[in-house]
Design a protein around this motif. Structure first.
Motif, PDB file in Angstrom:
ATOM      1  N   HIS A 158       1.022   4.268  -2.564  1.00 40.09           N
ATOM      2  CA  HIS A 158       0.791   5.585  -1.960  1.00 40.09           C
ATOM      3  C   HIS A 158       1.892   6.566  -2.384  1.00 40.09           C
ATOM      4  CE1 HIS A 158      -0.037   8.447   1.350  1.00 40.09           C
ATOM      5  NE2 HIS A 158       1.274   8.471   1.512  1.00 40.09           N
ATOM      6  N   SER A 159       3.145   6.097  -2.276  1.00 42.02           N
ATOM      7  CA  SER A 159       4.275   6.958  -2.656  1.00 42.02           C
ATOM      8  C   SER A 159       4.212   7.295  -4.137  1.00 42.02           C
ATOM      9  CB  SER A 159       5.600   6.242  -2.394  1.00 42.02           C
ATOM     10  OG  SER A 159       5.822   6.160  -1.036  1.00 42.02           O
ATOM     11  N   MET A 167       0.839  -1.206   0.000  1.00 45.29           N
ATOM     12  CA  MET A 167       0.000   0.000   0.000  1.00 45.29           C
ATOM     13  C   MET A 167       0.875   1.257   0.000  1.00 45.29           C
ATOM     14  SD  MET A 167      -3.090   1.123   2.531  1.00 45.29           S
ATOM     15  CE  MET A 167      -2.100   1.589   3.922  1.00 45.29           C
ATOM     16  N   ARG A 168       1.942   1.216   0.799  1.00 46.66           N
ATOM     17  CA  ARG A 168       2.838   2.385   0.842  1.00 46.66           C
ATOM     18  C   ARG A 168       3.512   2.610  -0.503  1.00 46.66           C
ATOM     19  NH1 ARG A 168       4.704   0.453   5.764  1.00 46.66           N
ATOM     20  NH2 ARG A 168       6.685  -0.125   4.803  1.00 46.66           N
ATOM     21  N   THR A 196      -0.935   8.672 -11.147  1.00 48.09           N
ATOM     22  CA  THR A 196      -1.504   8.931  -9.810  1.00 48.09           C
ATOM     23  C   THR A 196      -2.857   8.254  -9.653  1.00 48.09           C
ATOM     24  OG1 THR A 196      -0.372  11.024  -9.603  1.00 48.09           O
ATOM     25  CG2 THR A 196      -2.325  10.768  -8.264  1.00 48.09           C
ATOM     26  N   ALA A 220      -5.793  -0.912   0.829  1.00 46.71           N
ATOM     27  CA  ALA A 220      -6.346  -0.386   2.081  1.00 46.71           C
ATOM     28  C   ALA A 220      -7.599  -1.160   2.466  1.00 46.71           C
ATOM     29  CB  ALA A 220      -6.657   1.095   1.926  1.00 46.71           C
ATOM     30  N   ALA A 259       1.636   7.351  -6.082  1.00 50.46           N
ATOM     31  CA  ALA A 259       0.530   8.280  -6.350  1.00 50.46           C
ATOM     32  C   ALA A 259       0.961   9.708  -6.016  1.00 50.46           C
ATOM     33  CB  ALA A 259      -0.688   7.892  -5.530  1.00 50.46           C
ATOM     34  N   GLU A 263      -3.921   1.620  -4.340  1.00 51.12           N
ATOM     35  CA  GLU A 263      -3.717   1.879  -2.918  1.00 51.12           C
ATOM     36  C   GLU A 263      -5.012   1.602  -2.145  1.00 51.12           C
ATOM     37  OE1 GLU A 263      -2.800   5.936  -2.079  1.00 51.12           O
ATOM     38  OE2 GLU A 263      -2.457   5.577   0.040  1.00 51.12           O
ATOM     39  N   ARG A 304      -3.573   5.332  -7.068  1.00 52.40           N
ATOM     40  CA  ARG A 304      -4.500   5.581  -5.966  1.00 52.40           C
ATOM     41  C   ARG A 304      -5.562   4.473  -5.893  1.00 52.40           C
ATOM     42  NH1 ARG A 304      -4.852  11.140  -5.544  1.00 52.40           N
ATOM     43  NH2 ARG A 304      -3.104  10.781  -4.170  1.00 52.40           N
TER      44      ARG A 304
END
Lengths: 205, 97
Positions: B39-40, B35-36, B54, B65, B42, B61, B58
């Motif tokens: 996230h990064s 997920m990170r 992005t 999540a 994005a 991500e 997302r």
């Protein structure tokens, strides 16, 4: 030693050496204008420059260059000393790089840390005015980092950055529960970042 | 380093990021890290104006999540979605390079 006066090479009237200035008529070099005949020494290649004048102007040039350098250095040191310090915390190197580049160009002194533990050590050492931290990081996340930073120094301003999908929930949590001073959505909008940093800087002043 | 150089550096490294994330999907054991990763990606892609990257990151991500919130492993549908996402980003990286 520079003599107080030397005779003008053209009209021979005495000229005060201290009157030397940066010539703006032609070459922008250090020069002297004779108050009587208005000879500007930057044009002296046409005349035989007398050795004492050459020596005097060289020494004067050295003095003024050193002085100019000192003034520039003092101005730069003063600027750095008064610059607000921003600690950027993100586990992603690319984000650290672009954020550091941008924040430094806004005139702030910058430090970076790749995780919360490093950030806490650095914050204790450099006492940054503002900490700009990612929300989602391994081990200790941005919200917890914010709480610990405020414990370390309640005056330290903390900005938590997070992706848009959690923005509403995170904003409420970050600002109210963890006493973050501001919240920024990712991707970073640099215009907004500048506004936030300026607002926090003004508050701190 | 100029902003253009930073952007080039990001684009050059994008394929490697995709490989790293694809390995995490294959492994499937470290959802937080996965997920990170999205996230990064994005965050940084949007910062440089790569909105397409992005958007896909997302979505991925959010998918991670959702699995984390439900305290479950990635299922076949999640994996397919994430792999499709990372392939789309990889194609974008190839086009941009």
């Amino acid at each position: 030693m520079i003599p107080e006066t030397l005779p003008c090479p053209l009209c021979k009237s005495p000229i005060e050496i201290a009157a030397a200035k940066w010539c703006d008529c032609l070459s922008k070099k250090l020069s002297v204008v004779c108050p009587r005949c208005h000879l500007c020494f930057c044009k002296l290649q046409k005349f035989a420059m007398e050795p004492e004048w050459t020596a005097a102007l060289r020494e004067l040039l050295e003095r003024q260059t050193v002085e100019k350098f000192r003034r520039a250095l003092a101005a730069s040191e003063s600027k750095v000393a008064h610059a607000q310090t921003v600690l950027i915390v993100d586990d992603d190197e690319e984000i650290r790089l672009i954020a550091e580049y941008t924040v430094a160009r806004m005139g702030y002194r910058t430090f970076t840390a790749s995780d919360a533990e490093e950030a806490l050590k650095m914050a204790a050492e450099v006492r940054p005015d503002i900490v700009l931290t990612d929300a989602l990081m391994p081990k200790i996340d941005g919200r917890e980092l914010c709480r610990r930073l405020k414990y370390l120094d309640p005056k330290m301003k903390v900005v938590v950055m997070s992706a848009l999908y959690t923005s509403t929930r995170y904003r409420v949590e970050a600002i109210h529960d963890f006493r973050a001073d501001e919240y920024l959505a990712k991707p970073i909008n640099f215009k907004r970042l500048r506004e936030v940093l300026e607002q926090l800087t003004a508050k701190a002043a | 380093m100029t902003i253009g150089e930073l952007q080039e550096r990001f684009v050059r490294a994008l394929a490697q990021r995709c490989t790293d994330i694809a390995d995490l999907i294959d492994d499937g054991n470290d959802l937080e890290r996965l997920m990170r990763g999205f996230h990064s990606l994005a965050g940084i892609a949007g910062t440089y104006g790569y909105d397409e990257v992005t958007e896909v990151s997302r979505e991925c991500e959010l998918c991670c999540a959702s699995a984390i919130e439900q305290a479950r492993a990635l299922n076949a549908a999640d994996r397919a979605r994430l792999i499709a996402g990372i392939e789309a980003i990889r194609r974008y990286a190839v086009r941009s390079n």
